[in-house]
Design an enzyme around this catalytic site. Structure first.
Site, PDB file in Angstrom:
ATOM      1  N   LYS A 256      -2.919  -7.374  13.111  1.00  0.00           N
ATOM      2  CA  LYS A 256      -2.546  -6.965  11.748  1.00  0.00           C
ATOM      3  C   LYS A 256      -1.922  -5.569  11.749  1.00  0.00           C
ATOM      4  O   LYS A 256      -2.541  -4.605  12.191  1.00  0.00           O
ATOM      5  CB  LYS A 256      -3.790  -6.990  10.847  1.00  0.00           C
ATOM      6  CG  LYS A 256      -3.559  -6.416   9.434  1.00  0.00           C
ATOM      7  CD  LYS A 256      -4.814  -6.514   8.560  1.00  0.00           C
ATOM      8  CE  LYS A 256      -4.629  -5.798   7.225  1.00  0.00           C
ATOM      9  NZ  LYS A 256      -5.837  -5.862   6.364  1.00  0.00           N
ATOM     10  N   ASP A 261      -2.572   0.533   3.465  1.00  0.00           N
ATOM     11  CA  ASP A 261      -3.072  -0.470   2.528  1.00  0.00           C
ATOM     12  C   ASP A 261      -3.583   0.208   1.257  1.00  0.00           C
ATOM     13  O   ASP A 261      -4.732   0.618   1.173  1.00  0.00           O
ATOM     14  CB  ASP A 261      -4.194  -1.289   3.185  1.00  0.00           C
ATOM     15  CG  ASP A 261      -4.680  -2.421   2.288  1.00  0.00           C
ATOM     16  OD1 ASP A 261      -4.050  -2.660   1.227  1.00  0.00           O
ATOM     17  OD2 ASP A 261      -5.692  -3.067   2.646  1.00  0.00           O
ATOM     18  N   LYS A 268      -6.746  -0.046  -4.621  1.00  0.00           N
ATOM     19  CA  LYS A 268      -8.038   0.408  -4.117  1.00  0.00           C
ATOM     20  C   LYS A 268      -8.478   1.661  -4.855  1.00  0.00           C
ATOM     21  O   LYS A 268      -7.643   2.411  -5.354  1.00  0.00           O
ATOM     22  CB  LYS A 268      -7.904   0.765  -2.624  1.00  0.00           C
ATOM     23  CG  LYS A 268      -7.808  -0.415  -1.689  1.00  0.00           C
ATOM     24  CD  LYS A 268      -7.788   0.050  -0.244  1.00  0.00           C
ATOM     25  CE  LYS A 268      -7.663  -1.124   0.704  1.00  0.00           C
ATOM     26  NZ  LYS A 268      -8.782  -2.073   0.644  1.00  0.00           N
ATOM     27  N   ASP A 279      -5.020   0.654   8.895  1.00  0.00           N
ATOM     28  CA  ASP A 279      -5.011  -0.800   8.702  1.00  0.00           C
ATOM     29  C   ASP A 279      -4.022  -1.502   9.652  1.00  0.00           C
ATOM     30  O   ASP A 279      -3.792  -2.702   9.546  1.00  0.00           O
ATOM     31  CB  ASP A 279      -4.695  -1.113   7.230  1.00  0.00           C
ATOM     32  CG  ASP A 279      -5.376  -2.375   6.738  1.00  0.00           C
ATOM     33  OD1 ASP A 279      -6.330  -2.835   7.394  1.00  0.00           O
ATOM     34  OD2 ASP A 279      -4.937  -2.914   5.696  1.00  0.00           O
ATOM     35  N   ASP A 338      -5.012  -7.092  -2.716  1.00  0.00           N
ATOM     36  CA  ASP A 338      -5.643  -6.314  -1.647  1.00  0.00           C
ATOM     37  C   ASP A 338      -6.132  -7.210  -0.505  1.00  0.00           C
ATOM     38  O   ASP A 338      -6.508  -6.715   0.556  1.00  0.00           O
ATOM     39  CB  ASP A 338      -6.802  -5.494  -2.236  1.00  0.00           C
ATOM     40  CG  ASP A 338      -7.253  -4.363  -1.329  1.00  0.00           C
ATOM     41  OD1 ASP A 338      -6.515  -4.068  -0.360  1.00  0.00           O
ATOM     42  OD2 ASP A 338      -8.323  -3.789  -1.591  1.00  0.00           O
ATOM     43  N   GLU A 340      -4.420  -8.769   1.534  1.00  0.00           N
ATOM     44  CA  GLU A 340      -3.042  -8.933   2.015  1.00  0.00           C
ATOM     45  C   GLU A 340      -2.970  -9.341   3.486  1.00  0.00           C
ATOM     46  O   GLU A 340      -2.027 -10.019   3.899  1.00  0.00           O
ATOM     47  CB  GLU A 340      -2.251  -7.640   1.793  1.00  0.00           C
ATOM     48  CG  GLU A 340      -2.390  -6.561   2.883  1.00  0.00           C
ATOM     49  CD  GLU A 340      -3.780  -5.946   2.993  1.00  0.00           C
ATOM     50  OE1 GLU A 340      -4.584  -6.120   2.050  1.00  0.00           O
ATOM     51  OE2 GLU A 340      -4.086  -5.316   4.036  1.00  0.00           O
ATOM     52  N   ARG A 342      -4.572 -11.437   5.395  1.00  0.00           N
ATOM     53  CA  ARG A 342      -4.565 -12.868   5.718  1.00  0.00           C
ATOM     54  C   ARG A 342      -3.216 -13.510   5.396  1.00  0.00           C
ATOM     55  O   ARG A 342      -2.810 -14.464   6.059  1.00  0.00           O
ATOM     56  CB  ARG A 342      -5.729 -13.566   4.995  1.00  0.00           C
ATOM     57  CG  ARG A 342      -5.645 -13.554   3.496  1.00  0.00           C
ATOM     58  CD  ARG A 342      -7.007 -13.706   2.822  1.00  0.00           C
ATOM     59  NE  ARG A 342      -7.834 -12.499   3.009  1.00  0.00           N
ATOM     60  CZ  ARG A 342      -9.055 -12.343   2.495  1.00  0.00           C
ATOM     61  NH1 ARG A 342      -9.624 -13.298   1.797  1.00  0.00           N
ATOM     62  NH2 ARG A 342      -9.719 -11.224   2.700  1.00  0.00           N
TER      63      ARG A 342
HETATM   64  N1  BES Z   1      -7.713  -3.432   4.985  1.00  0.00           N
HETATM   65  C1  BES Z   1      -8.733  -3.922   4.145  1.00  0.00           C
HETATM   66  C2  BES Z   1     -10.074  -4.084   4.846  1.00  0.00           C
HETATM   67  C3  BES Z   1     -10.746  -2.841   5.348  1.00  0.00           C
HETATM   68  C4  BES Z   1     -11.847  -2.342   4.689  1.00  0.00           C
HETATM   69  C5  BES Z   1     -10.325  -2.230   6.504  1.00  0.00           C
HETATM   70  C6  BES Z   1     -12.492  -1.234   5.173  1.00  0.00           C
HETATM   71  C7  BES Z   1     -10.970  -1.120   6.986  1.00  0.00           C
HETATM   72  C8  BES Z   1     -12.065  -0.620   6.331  1.00  0.00           C
HETATM   73  C9  BES Z   1      -8.333  -5.289   3.604  1.00  0.00           C
HETATM   74  O1  BES Z   1      -6.979  -5.495   3.424  1.00  0.00           O
HETATM   75  C10 BES Z   1      -8.964  -5.408   2.265  1.00  0.00           C
HETATM   76  O2  BES Z   1      -8.556  -4.706   1.381  1.00  0.00           O
HETATM   77  N2  BES Z   1      -9.944  -6.285   2.139  1.00  0.00           N
HETATM   78  C11 BES Z   1     -10.621  -6.488   0.926  1.00  0.00           C
HETATM   79  C12 BES Z   1     -10.401  -7.911   0.549  1.00  0.00           C
HETATM   80  C13 BES Z   1     -10.980  -8.267  -0.780  1.00  0.00           C
HETATM   81  C14 BES Z   1     -10.068  -7.761  -1.868  1.00  0.00           C
HETATM   82  C15 BES Z   1     -11.119  -9.741  -0.823  1.00  0.00           C
HETATM   83  C16 BES Z   1     -12.097  -6.219   1.154  1.00  0.00           C
HETATM   84  O3  BES Z   1     -12.617  -6.643   2.182  1.00  0.00           O
HETATM   85  O4  BES Z   1     -12.687  -5.544   0.332  1.00  0.00           O
HETATM   86 ZN    ZN Z   2      -5.724  -4.374   4.623  1.00  0.00          ZN
HETATM   87 MN    MN Z   3      -6.296  -4.825   1.529  1.00  0.00          MN
END
Ligand code: BES
Ligand code: ZN
Ligand code: MN
Length: 492
Positions: A256, A261, A268, A279, A338, A340, A342
């Protein structure tokens, strides 16, 4: 662009095997390990201050038996507990201690002459020597940090050379990944990841590189990567590398590459958002592991794919509720912009399988916050559709200390990924098993080949492990190199 240069200029450590005892090795600091209940050799035991030496794990004492030569005594604790991971930690502690004396060279007496421990010393030393100071313009009060140049390993068989060289190359690659992770999103765009891929391809005969731009991404129908990148002026790229080093199956690595992000329209919270420059940690791991594998001429066929984009907000961003079509034709409701990773990985997995012909795949991604809750900074989550392949990935991590814990796939998680009006949704519930939900989503794009997914959101940054400390860890580089070495042995 501020002081950053090409990443190949990141300082590399010279590792030598000594055929003499450590006492004869030329070095600024000589290291001797001491486990509980053991005695120092007599030359050291009679040195002034030898009474202060303790064998407790991570305890270090400096002795100068002749008033000049520096001997660093490193406590190992209980001898029975000594394993490669504790050796990495001890090596990191020793490296930092040697740094206090501005040592340019360290020579180790490798405990028991073990090749496995010798490679662990290489890991710990190289990783603990990492610095990211591309943006520091002043020295302030800190003395010039010592630059370690040479590591000498004494008392280990000469035929350990290949193992030691593999460890060195992989650990250096991990440090390059850490440099990429550290660079801020204003200086590290998808295009910089593409540049790095081109650089890797240019240094090795026979490595092919493909970089698709926004128009090509849209044209080919990579709807996930197109949608995620639509809110940013930064040009997205689908980056691919191919190395033909063997004759058997083709291994596919996918990482990825979200260079920042912000969450998109599902923005966020401000708190901690600055960390989302990391990210792209999966991408960094895949690119630098690929570079090490090629550098070591590991005899395998390997393809690497990095979908690279910035997830931003603007008048052209994707919106919650949008429906997109992925490269394999499946439609997805974007219920949270967010989620994104996947969407981009889905296209990259399809591309890896169908266009590049990967026979088995590992993807690595900072995918979900849920994995941080579940496993903290100790284990990455490992989700796989194939027991044997999962075992191989987990085994590679066990030997490098990059631990992965297997978590399940289940039809009930799969049900959650079903869309209301489209085939799939990228988000059902934020709270329910988000790591497994995301993995179930990805599984829709691997065409049933053996596939393993590593969620490294908790292990890519700030793990506090002695040899990486706070900040970037480069998690996965050594694991992916080790997996390739094992794969070479089994598929040849
Ligand atoms: N890049 C984030 C995940 C992440 C969280 C990476 C903490 C590093 C540290 C990912 O894109 C994300 O935002 N995931 C969200 C998804 C949710 C909106 C379903 C999450 O896990 O909160
Ligand atoms: Zn992300
Ligand atoms: Mn995200």
């Amino acid at each position: 662009v501020a002081g950053q240069g090409t990443i190949d200029k990141v300082r590399a450590l010279q590792v030598d095997l000594a055929h003499t005892a450590v006492a004869e090795a030329e070095a600024d600091v000589r290291v001797m390990c001491l486990a509980d209940g053991e005695e120092l050799p007599s030359e050291l035991a009679s040195a002034p201050g030898a009474g202060d030496v303790k064998s407790a794990f991570k305890r270090t004492t400096l002795l100068r038996p002749d008033g000049e030569t520096r001997w660093l005594i490193v406590g190992l604790g209980a001898r029975e507990e000594l394993d490669p991971e504790r050796m990495r930690v001890a090596a990191a502690v020793a490296t930092k201690a040697a740094g206090l004396y501005s040592a340019a060279s360290i020579a180790w007496e490798v405990p028991g002459g073990s090749v496995e421990l010798a490679t662990a010393i290489v890991d710990g030393t190289v990783l603990a020597s990492f610095r990211f100071d591309e943006y520091k313009t002043t020295d302030r009060d800190e003395p010039e940090p010592a630059a370690l140049e040479t590591l000498v390993l004494a008392g280990v068989d000469a035929d350990a050379g290949a193992e030691v060289e593999a460890a060195r190359a992989a650990a250096e690659a991990e440090n390059r990944a850490r440099t990429l992770q550290s660079r801020p999103a204003n200086d590290l765009k998808p295009n910089d990841l593409a540049e790095r891929a081109r650089e890797i391809a240019a240094t090795h005969e026979g490595v092919e590189v493909i970089v698709l731009d926004r128009d090509e991404i849209v044209e080919r129908g990579m709807g996930g990567l197109a949608a995620v990148s639509s809110g940013s002026d930064a040009e997205p790229h689908l980056i691919a590398l191919r190395y033909r080093g063997g004759s058997g199956e083709t291994l596919g690595y996918v990482g990825k590459g979200v260079t920042f992000d912000a969450g998109g329209i599902s923005i966020k919270p401000a708190q901690g958002m600055q960390e989302m420059k990391m990210d792209m940690s999966g991408a960094a791991a895949v690119l630098e592991a690929f570079a090490a594998i090629v550098e070591l001429s590991i005899p395998i066929n390997l393809v690497a794919v990095v979908p690279a984009a910035e997830n931003m907000l603007s008048g052209s961003s994707m919106r919650p509720g949008d429906i997109i079509t992925q490269l394999n034709g499946k439609t997805v409701e974007v219920n949270n912009t967010d989620a994104e990773g996947r969407l981009m990985l889905a296209d990259a997995l399809t591309y890896c399988r169908r266009d590049l012909g990967a026979d088995r795949i590992v993807d690595i991604a900072t995918l979900t916050g849920g994995v941080v809750i579940a496993l903290g900074s100790t284990y990455a989550a490992l989700i796989s559709n194939d027991d044997e392949w999962a075992g191989a990935v987990q085994g590679a991590g066990d030997s490098t200390g990059e631990l992965a814990w297997r978590m399940p796939l289940h039809p009930e998680y799969k049900e959650l990924t079903t869309g209301k009006v489209a085939d799939l949704t990228n988000l059902a519930s934020k709270r329910k098993a988000s790591t497994l939900y995301a993995a179930s989503f990805l599984e829709e794009f691997v065409d049933d080949v053996p596939w393993a997914h590593l969620d490294i959101a908790g292990t890519a940054w700030d793990t506090g492990r002695e040899y990486v400390g706070s900040g970037p860890t480069g998690f996965g580089v050594r694991l992916l190199v080790e997996l390739a070495r094992k794969f070479a042995g089994s598929s040849a």
